[in-house]
Motif scaffolding. Sequence first.
Motif, PDB file in Angstrom:
ATOM      1  N   ASP A 188      -4.580   4.133  -5.487  1.00 29.48           N
ATOM      2  CA  ASP A 188      -4.540   5.789  -5.389  1.00 29.48           C
ATOM      3  C   ASP A 188      -3.395   6.243  -6.122  1.00 29.48           C
ATOM      4  N   GLU A 209      -4.698   5.651  -9.651  1.00 31.82           N
ATOM      5  CA  GLU A 209      -5.918   6.414 -10.223  1.00 31.82           C
ATOM      6  C   GLU A 209      -5.703   7.867 -10.927  1.00 31.82           C
ATOM      7  N   GLN A 210      -4.403   8.339 -10.119  1.00 26.99           N
ATOM      8  CA  GLN A 210      -4.787   9.933  -9.890  1.00 26.99           C
ATOM      9  C   GLN A 210      -3.454   9.506 -11.954  1.00 26.99           C
ATOM     10  N   THR A 270       0.723  -1.161  -0.480  1.00 25.15           N
ATOM     11  CA  THR A 270       0.292  -0.166  -0.116  1.00 25.15           C
ATOM     12  C   THR A 270       0.687   1.541  -0.102  1.00 25.15           C
ATOM     13  N   PHE A 274      -0.076  10.729  -1.862  1.00 26.39           N
ATOM     14  CA  PHE A 274      -0.880   9.701  -2.578  1.00 26.39           C
ATOM     15  C   PHE A 274      -0.939   9.108  -1.312  1.00 26.39           C
ATOM     16  N   THR A 275      -2.365   8.289  -0.935  1.00 25.21           N
ATOM     17  CA  THR A 275      -3.097   8.372  -0.006  1.00 25.21           C
ATOM     18  C   THR A 275      -2.236   6.600  -0.020  1.00 25.21           C
ATOM     19  N   SER A 276      -2.214   5.978  -0.869  1.00 23.61           N
ATOM     20  CA  SER A 276      -2.093   4.375  -1.678  1.00 23.61           C
ATOM     21  C   SER A 276      -1.283   4.579  -2.382  1.00 23.61           C
ATOM     22  N   ARG A 334       0.388  16.308  -7.499  1.00 22.49           N
ATOM     23  CA  ARG A 334       1.254  14.990  -7.233  1.00 22.49           C
ATOM     24  C   ARG A 334       1.227  14.450  -8.518  1.00 22.49           C
TER      25      ARG A 334
END
Length: 528
Positions: A502, A505-506, A491, A497-499, A524
């Motif tokens: 993420d 997805e970004q 993770t 980024f949170t994970s 990001r």
Amino acid sequence: MAVLFYAQGVPIGYMAIALAVLASMGGFIFGYDTGQISDILIMDDFLLRFAECKTPGDASTCAFSIVREGLVVGLLSIGTLVGALLGAPTADYLGRRHAMSVECLVFAIGVVVQITSEHEWAQFAVGRLVSGLGIGSLSAAVPMYQAETAPSQIRGTLTATYQLFITFGILVAYCISIGARDISGSGSWRTVVGISFVWPTILGVGILFMPESPRWLTKQGRIDEARLSLAASRGLPAAEAENHFVINRELEEMREAVEYERKVAAGWLDCFSFERKQLYRTCLLSALQMFQQLTGANYFFYYGATVFQSVGISDSYITQIILGAVNFGCTFGGLYVMERFGRRLPLIIGGIWNSCWLFVFAAAGTAQNPQDNPGIGKLMIVSACLFILGYAMTWAPGVWILVGETFPTRTRAKQAALATASNWLWNFLLAFFTPFIVKAIHFRYGFVFAACNLTGAVVVYFFLYESSDLSLESVDMMYGDPYCKPWTSRTWAPAGFTSRADLVEQSRAAEAHKPLAGGREEARIEKV
């Protein structure tokens, strides 16, 4: 230039696939050389020329001594061990592509030495030693070149093509051997060896038409060429490369990494420093390369024909082809598995699976004599095939992927060489000592490999970080993060980024130019 498809929202070009496949011919060369020796050792003319015969002219009375057989098979691995260590400075000095061309030439020289052997087994063995120098150097250069040129979104699959071509080379060697075995005289084994000229010619010449590694070009200060190389792998026209945000993002990451490397001199001792877990990574990948050998796969590839003769199979050539076909076919599944499930989980499950079937193989061969019990012999062949299935889908491609993506740019060539040298060292030890061990403990040898597979799975769980979906620079950041542990690394993601999910997805959103939550798109993207 054209975009072939999109992965995680970013473009992938035809060139990314082409360069990975062509470079993988280095794996094909290794696989072919590995596969051919098993069948050559039992060819009549080869036995008459190089083995010890009780009755001159009668191949059925000829046999290799344990030492001679071990040296004929194992000297290749001594050459590859030295070649792997030489591969790092060669690839850094000449560049990845030109280094591969030179290494193909070295391999071809070794082939000449082998096919000109008349009655001196030592000459044939030395020829394998010379060819090994080329193979070993290629084994360091090819995964490194693939990892440095492949888009991170499909890096695992493209780097795994090296292992796929190893299995393809083994299968082709088996098929050519069964076709050449009935050629009269030395044509049987010389045909098998002589065809080896084709493979380095394809790689040595073809690779010169591929783009150079953008990371190596950046290190040389050739930024414009690096940008074009990145554009080629992404399928983008050269005119768009300068302003495309994906290219600029990746190029900026490389430039920052190179700037950092210039401030800190990188020598061989840096591979063993405590900074950013350098020693940790060197030891880890060297250990994983060792365990890849200790899975037991080469027990079947080097001595498979002899093994299957000992279980009562009348035509061991056919059994070898079946085993090679399973190995090759299942490696396609390995490409999917390593890309879909990451690195850690497949290696852990693969180690357990391999161990189970090797235990069956050893237990069956120990319980009864397979030559007197056809059912036991068939069970051993099935268990060997199921072992190869698990190996081909996990440990075979997985370790080579990790060699290409675990180390930082400034020491990648050297650390990859050290890790690969570990592979070849254990390759030699197994090739040389297997005849001695088999003579002493017979099929109980499988219990040893079963234990090694389980140990390898434990090492992966406690020490290997999950590097899938990350850029090579981000992998370096992850290993340097004191709060990240191997079992929680799935993770982990770069700052912003949170994970890991993420991050993916970004990246997709950025490619589609969609607004990101919190209006942090610019920040990001710069940090991926």
